[in-house]
Design a protein around this motif. Structure first.
Motif, mmCIF file in Angstrom:
data_model
loop_
_atom_site.group_PDB
_atom_site.id
_atom_site.type_symbol
_atom_site.label_atom_id
_atom_site.label_comp_id
_atom_site.label_asym_id
_atom_site.label_seq_id
_atom_site.Cartn_x
_atom_site.Cartn_y
_atom_site.Cartn_z
ATOM 1 N N ASP A 41 -50.912 14.494 69.471
ATOM 2 C CA ASP A 41 -50.801 14.427 68.011
ATOM 3 C C ASP A 41 -50.722 15.819 67.393
ATOM 4 O O ASP A 41 -49.955 16.049 66.460
ATOM 5 C CB ASP A 41 -51.997 13.675 67.416
ATOM 6 C CG ASP A 41 -51.968 12.186 67.724
ATOM 7 O OD1 ASP A 41 -50.880 11.656 68.073
ATOM 8 O OD2 ASP A 41 -53.027 11.550 67.611
ATOM 9 N N GLN A 42 -51.497 16.765 67.936
ATOM 10 C CA GLN A 42 -51.484 18.129 67.403
ATOM 11 C C GLN A 42 -50.131 18.791 67.625
ATOM 12 O O GLN A 42 -49.670 19.578 66.793
ATOM 13 C CB GLN A 42 -52.586 18.973 68.051
ATOM 14 C CG GLN A 42 -53.979 18.454 67.823
ATOM 15 C CD GLN A 42 -54.442 17.552 68.980
ATOM 16 O OE1 GLN A 42 -53.665 16.841 69.603
ATOM 17 N NE2 GLN A 42 -55.741 17.598 69.275
ATOM 18 N N GLU A 43 -49.503 18.503 68.754
ATOM 19 C CA GLU A 43 -48.173 19.060 69.031
ATOM 20 C C GLU A 43 -47.146 18.452 68.073
ATOM 21 O O GLU A 43 -46.287 19.156 67.545
ATOM 22 C CB GLU A 43 -47.785 18.804 70.487
ATOM 23 C CG GLU A 43 -48.636 19.589 71.460
ATOM 24 C CD GLU A 43 -48.491 19.133 72.893
ATOM 25 O OE1 GLU A 43 -48.639 19.996 73.787
ATOM 26 O OE2 GLU A 43 -48.241 17.926 73.150
ATOM 27 N N ARG A 44 -47.247 17.153 67.857
ATOM 28 C CA ARG A 44 -46.346 16.477 66.912
ATOM 29 C C ARG A 44 -46.519 17.081 65.508
ATOM 30 O O ARG A 44 -45.539 17.344 64.813
ATOM 31 C CB ARG A 44 -46.644 14.984 66.910
ATOM 32 C CG ARG A 44 -45.592 14.133 66.245
ATOM 33 C CD ARG A 44 -45.861 12.653 66.453
ATOM 34 N NE ARG A 44 -45.840 12.263 67.856
ATOM 35 C CZ ARG A 44 -44.751 12.002 68.557
ATOM 36 N NH1 ARG A 44 -43.570 12.121 67.980
ATOM 37 N NH2 ARG A 44 -44.828 11.635 69.820
ATOM 38 N N SER A 45 -47.762 17.328 65.122
ATOM 39 C CA SER A 45 -48.042 17.938 63.826
ATOM 40 C C SER A 45 -47.447 19.341 63.742
ATOM 41 O O SER A 45 -46.865 19.726 62.721
ATOM 42 C CB SER A 45 -49.558 17.979 63.599
ATOM 43 O OG SER A 45 -49.866 18.652 62.417
ATOM 44 N N PHE A 46 -47.585 20.112 64.815
ATOM 45 C CA PHE A 46 -47.016 21.469 64.868
ATOM 46 C C PHE A 46 -45.498 21.409 64.661
ATOM 47 O O PHE A 46 -44.929 22.179 63.886
ATOM 48 C CB PHE A 46 -47.343 22.114 66.217
ATOM 49 C CG PHE A 46 -46.772 23.486 66.381
ATOM 50 C CD1 PHE A 46 -47.495 24.599 65.986
ATOM 51 C CD2 PHE A 46 -45.517 23.673 66.933
ATOM 52 C CE1 PHE A 46 -46.958 25.878 66.128
ATOM 53 C CE2 PHE A 46 -44.974 24.935 67.080
ATOM 54 C CZ PHE A 46 -45.697 26.046 66.672
ATOM 55 N N VAL A 47 -44.844 20.472 65.357
ATOM 56 C CA VAL A 47 -43.389 20.329 65.230
ATOM 57 C C VAL A 47 -43.022 19.968 63.796
ATOM 58 O O VAL A 47 -42.061 20.517 63.234
ATOM 59 C CB VAL A 47 -42.846 19.295 66.239
ATOM 60 C CG1 VAL A 47 -41.393 18.944 65.941
ATOM 61 C CG2 VAL A 47 -42.989 19.823 67.661
ATOM 62 N N GLN A 48 -43.779 19.077 63.175
ATOM 63 C CA GLN A 48 -43.509 18.693 61.782
ATOM 64 C C GLN A 48 -43.631 19.904 60.848
ATOM 65 O O GLN A 48 -42.807 20.083 59.949
ATOM 66 C CB GLN A 48 -44.469 17.579 61.336
ATOM 67 C CG GLN A 48 -44.321 16.281 62.105
ATOM 68 C CD GLN A 48 -42.959 15.642 61.934
ATOM 69 O OE1 GLN A 48 -42.332 15.736 60.891
ATOM 70 N NE2 GLN A 48 -42.486 15.007 62.988
#
Length: 120
Positions: A41-48
């Protein structure tokens, strides 16, 4: 080790990337996010956050979303394609995505070391 704020000094460089380099950067970032075979989830947030910083248009954003669902093919992610003037940025963003979830796997360490070596 890689947890510092990823956008602090890179904002001005991110804003100067052309469409091709924006997508190339996001392809590398997504590829590194998949290094441990999952997207946290943190990686997805970073990408966003990166997508917002880069002001991706709808088509670019859709492509990045596809890379979050299925990683880019290895033959599509060639460090030799990174323009010399953007190599430090790409490396910093790779380090940042790898550290985004607070865990750095052995595969992620190896991929970062290889990228750093190839970009030197």
């Amino acid at each position: 080790m890689y947890a510092r704020s990823p956008f602090a000094q890179e904002d001005h460089v991110l804003g100067n990337l052309d469409r091709q380099d924006r997508l190339r950067l996001m392809k590398f970032v997504c590829s590194f996010a998949w290094a441990d075979l999952r997207i946290a989830d943190q990686e997805r947030s970073f990408v966003q956050k990166m997508m917002r910083k880069l002001k991706l248009d709808d088509d670019e954003a859709k492509q990045v979303q596809k890379w979050l669902e299925l990683p880019p093919r290895a033959d599509e992610v060639d460090p030799n394609d990174i323009p010399r003037e953007h190599r430090a940025l790409f490396l910093e963003m790779a380090k940042s995505i790898v550290g985004a979830d607070g865990e750095i796997s052995e595969e992620e360490r190896e991929n970062l070391a290889l990228l750093e070596q190839l970009l030197s």
